[in-house]
Design a protein around this motif. Structure first.
Motif, PDB file in Angstrom:
ATOM      1  N   LEU A   9       0.824  -1.206   0.000  1.00  0.00           N
ATOM      2  CA  LEU A   9       0.000   0.000   0.000  1.00  0.00           C
ATOM      3  C   LEU A   9       0.862   1.263   0.000  1.00  0.00           C
ATOM      4  CD1 LEU A   9      -2.859   1.240   0.203  1.00  0.00           C
ATOM      5  CD2 LEU A   9      -2.576   1.180   2.676  1.00  0.00           C
ATOM      6  N   LEU A  10       1.911   1.255   0.800  1.00  0.00           N
ATOM      7  CA  LEU A  10       2.804   2.417   0.846  1.00  0.00           C
ATOM      8  C   LEU A  10       3.475   2.658  -0.511  1.00  0.00           C
ATOM      9  CD1 LEU A  10       4.431   1.937   4.364  1.00  0.00           C
ATOM     10  CD2 LEU A  10       2.872   3.775   3.659  1.00  0.00           C
ATOM     11  N   GLN A  11       3.881   1.588  -1.176  1.00  0.00           N
ATOM     12  CA  GLN A  11       4.487   1.750  -2.499  1.00  0.00           C
ATOM     13  C   GLN A  11       3.473   2.277  -3.514  1.00  0.00           C
ATOM     14  OE1 GLN A  11       7.570   2.136  -2.092  1.00  0.00           O
ATOM     15  NE2 GLN A  11       8.287   0.742  -3.677  1.00  0.00           N
ATOM     16  N   LEU A  12       2.217   1.854  -3.367  1.00  0.00           N
ATOM     17  CA  LEU A  12       1.171   2.327  -4.269  1.00  0.00           C
ATOM     18  C   LEU A  12       0.820   3.798  -4.003  1.00  0.00           C
ATOM     19  CD1 LEU A  12      -1.174  -0.791  -4.498  1.00  0.00           C
ATOM     20  CD2 LEU A  12       0.460   0.052  -6.207  1.00  0.00           C
ATOM     21  N   MET A  13       1.256   4.321  -2.884  1.00  0.00           N
ATOM     22  CA  MET A  13       1.114   5.756  -2.614  1.00  0.00           C
ATOM     23  C   MET A  13       2.400   6.499  -2.991  1.00  0.00           C
ATOM     24  SD  MET A  13      -1.011   5.550   1.038  1.00  0.00           S
ATOM     25  CE  MET A  13       0.165   6.560   1.819  1.00  0.00           C
ATOM     26  N   VAL A  15       5.062   5.755  -5.122  1.00  0.00           N
ATOM     27  CA  VAL A  15       5.513   5.874  -6.511  1.00  0.00           C
ATOM     28  C   VAL A  15       4.649   6.838  -7.325  1.00  0.00           C
ATOM     29  CG1 VAL A  15       6.119   4.626  -8.612  1.00  0.00           C
ATOM     30  CG2 VAL A  15       6.604   3.608  -6.400  1.00  0.00           C
ATOM     31  N   PRO A  16       3.315   6.822  -7.186  1.00  0.00           N
ATOM     32  CA  PRO A  16       2.546   7.859  -7.897  1.00  0.00           C
ATOM     33  C   PRO A  16       2.931   9.280  -7.467  1.00  0.00           C
ATOM     34  CG  PRO A  16       1.099   6.065  -7.333  1.00  0.00           C
ATOM     35  CD  PRO A  16       2.421   5.794  -6.648  1.00  0.00           C
ATOM     36  N   LEU A  17       3.221   9.474  -6.184  1.00  0.00           N
ATOM     37  CA  LEU A  17       3.682  10.793  -5.736  1.00  0.00           C
ATOM     38  C   LEU A  17       5.018  11.140  -6.387  1.00  0.00           C
ATOM     39  CD1 LEU A  17       2.825  10.869  -1.912  1.00  0.00           C
ATOM     40  CD2 LEU A  17       1.743  12.153  -3.758  1.00  0.00           C
ATOM     41  N   LEU A  18       5.911  10.159  -6.465  1.00  0.00           N
ATOM     42  CA  LEU A  18       7.201  10.347  -7.131  1.00  0.00           C
ATOM     43  C   LEU A  18       6.987  10.737  -8.593  1.00  0.00           C
ATOM     44  CD1 LEU A  18      10.362   9.861  -7.411  1.00  0.00           C
ATOM     45  CD2 LEU A  18       9.758   7.504  -7.941  1.00  0.00           C
ATOM     46  N   THR A  19       6.084  10.047  -9.266  1.00  0.00           N
ATOM     47  CA  THR A  19       5.781  10.327 -10.674  1.00  0.00           C
ATOM     48  C   THR A  19       5.247  11.747 -10.833  1.00  0.00           C
ATOM     49  OG1 THR A  19       5.265   7.987 -11.029  1.00  0.00           O
ATOM     50  CG2 THR A  19       4.440   9.552 -12.680  1.00  0.00           C
ATOM     51  N   LEU A  20       4.273  12.099 -10.017  1.00  0.00           N
ATOM     52  CA  LEU A  20       3.665  13.430 -10.110  1.00  0.00           C
ATOM     53  C   LEU A  20       4.663  14.529  -9.752  1.00  0.00           C
ATOM     54  CD1 LEU A  20       0.131  12.713  -8.636  1.00  0.00           C
ATOM     55  CD2 LEU A  20       0.730  13.126 -11.026  1.00  0.00           C
ATOM     56  N   ARG A  21       5.480  14.282  -8.734  1.00  0.00           N
ATOM     57  CA  ARG A  21       6.483  15.279  -8.344  1.00  0.00           C
ATOM     58  C   ARG A  21       7.450  15.539  -9.493  1.00  0.00           C
ATOM     59  NH1 ARG A  21      11.576  14.874  -6.993  1.00  0.00           N
ATOM     60  NH2 ARG A  21      11.437  12.654  -6.547  1.00  0.00           N
ATOM     61  N   THR A  22       7.873  14.480 -10.146  1.00  0.00           N
ATOM     62  CA  THR A  22       8.788  14.621 -11.282  1.00  0.00           C
ATOM     63  C   THR A  22       8.146  15.420 -12.407  1.00  0.00           C
ATOM     64  OG1 THR A  22       9.807  12.506 -10.709  1.00  0.00           O
ATOM     65  CG2 THR A  22      10.195  13.342 -12.936  1.00  0.00           C
ATOM     66  N   ILE A  23       6.896  15.126 -12.699  1.00  0.00           N
ATOM     67  CA  ILE A  23       6.190  15.842 -13.768  1.00  0.00           C
ATOM     68  C   ILE A  23       6.022  17.311 -13.400  1.00  0.00           C
ATOM     69  CG2 ILE A  23       3.930  16.047 -14.900  1.00  0.00           C
ATOM     70  CD1 ILE A  23       3.939  12.889 -14.768  1.00  0.00           C
ATOM     71  N   GLY A  69       6.725  -1.311  -9.072  1.00  0.00           N
ATOM     72  CA  GLY A  69       6.286  -1.491 -10.457  1.00  0.00           C
ATOM     73  C   GLY A  69       4.817  -1.152 -10.644  1.00  0.00           C
ATOM     74  N   LEU A  70       3.986  -1.628  -9.730  1.00  0.00           N
ATOM     75  CA  LEU A  70       2.550  -1.316  -9.812  1.00  0.00           C
ATOM     76  C   LEU A  70       2.301   0.179  -9.597  1.00  0.00           C
ATOM     77  CD1 LEU A  70       1.059  -4.356  -7.853  1.00  0.00           C
ATOM     78  CD2 LEU A  70       1.009  -3.966 -10.337  1.00  0.00           C
ATOM     79  N   GLY A  71       3.102   0.784  -8.739  1.00  0.00           N
ATOM     80  CA  GLY A  71       2.983   2.227  -8.489  1.00  0.00           C
ATOM     81  C   GLY A  71       3.293   3.054  -9.717  1.00  0.00           C
ATOM     82  N   ILE A  72       4.234   2.582 -10.543  1.00  0.00           N
ATOM     83  CA  ILE A  72       4.546   3.287 -11.789  1.00  0.00           C
ATOM     84  C   ILE A  72       3.316   3.287 -12.696  1.00  0.00           C
ATOM     85  CG2 ILE A  72       5.895   3.159 -13.932  1.00  0.00           C
ATOM     86  CD1 ILE A  72       8.256   2.198 -12.180  1.00  0.00           C
ATOM     87  N   ILE A  73       2.669   2.142 -12.809  1.00  0.00           N
ATOM     88  CA  ILE A  73       1.463   2.051 -13.632  1.00  0.00           C
ATOM     89  C   ILE A  73       0.380   2.973 -13.078  1.00  0.00           C
ATOM     90  CG2 ILE A  73      -0.426   0.517 -14.356  1.00  0.00           C
ATOM     91  CD1 ILE A  73       1.715  -1.760 -14.339  1.00  0.00           C
ATOM     92  N   LEU A  74       0.171   2.943 -11.772  1.00  0.00           N
ATOM     93  CA  LEU A  74      -0.844   3.786 -11.133  1.00  0.00           C
ATOM     94  C   LEU A  74      -0.513   5.274 -11.302  1.00  0.00           C
ATOM     95  CD1 LEU A  74      -3.415   3.976  -9.417  1.00  0.00           C
ATOM     96  CD2 LEU A  74      -1.953   3.801  -7.385  1.00  0.00           C
TER      97      LEU A  74
END
Length: 174
Positions: A9-13, A15-23, A69-74
């Motif tokens: 669950l923590l990874q699913l939160m 990695v999407p934050l990491l993705t959005l922060r980068t964008i 990996g799942l967090g990247i997709i999410l």
């Protein structure tokens, strides 16, 4: 087992934050990127401490990696839904389609039309700058009027002035 699910669950939160922060950083939205970075690091440190403190460290590491990996997709799905930023769409047609031009302009798209010389005849190129969240709408409209149109879109890094920015400034002052 609760710790393993918590790690996922923590990874699913995280990695999407990491993705959005980068964008947000790429799009120069630094304040929001900074705020997301704070939450991202809290989740990261907490999740990593669970991985290394538990009895099932091998399983925890595997779940951590799978969650990444799942967090990247999410994160990608979330970013696509948010559709932050702008795109420039170039539409090439064989005919000057006045109905298409009028429809696009009436729908709020700023369109600049250029006439070019093709091998067999003139070609018409439309340049359209719009918000990314309207890309599908724009392309569907073009395809409705010009099914054979050549359409290309890309994200501009920077722009200044023009129809879209003037219209946005007028909305802000209302």
């Amino acid at each position: 087992m609760k710790e393993i699910l918590l790690i996922l669950l923590l990874q699913l939160m995280y990695v999407p934050l990491l993705t959005l922060r980068t964008i947000f950083l790429v799009k120069n939205i630094t304040l929001l990127a900074s705020i997301l970075g704070i939450f991202e690091m809290l989740i990261y440190v907490f999740g990593l401490s669970l991985v290394f403190s538990g009895d099932q460290s091998l399983l925890a590491m595997i779940v951590y990696a799978v969650g990444f990996g799942l967090g990247i997709i999410l994160g990608t799905k979330i970013e696509q839904k948010l559709a932050i930023g702008y795109i420039n769409v170039t539409v090439n047609t064989q005919e000057k389609n006045k109905a298409l031009l009028d429809t696009l302009r009436n729908d709020g798209f700023g369109v600049t039309l250029y006439i070019g010389e093709g091998r067999d005849s003139n070609r018409y190129r439309m340049e359209i700058l719009t918000k990314r969240n309207r890309e599908d709408e724009l392309i569907a409209t073009v395809e409705k009027f010009e099914p054979k149109a050549f359409i290309m879109s890309y994200e501009p890094r920077r722009f200044k002035g023009g129809f879209l920015l003037d219209r946005m400034k007028k909305r802000e002052h209302k």
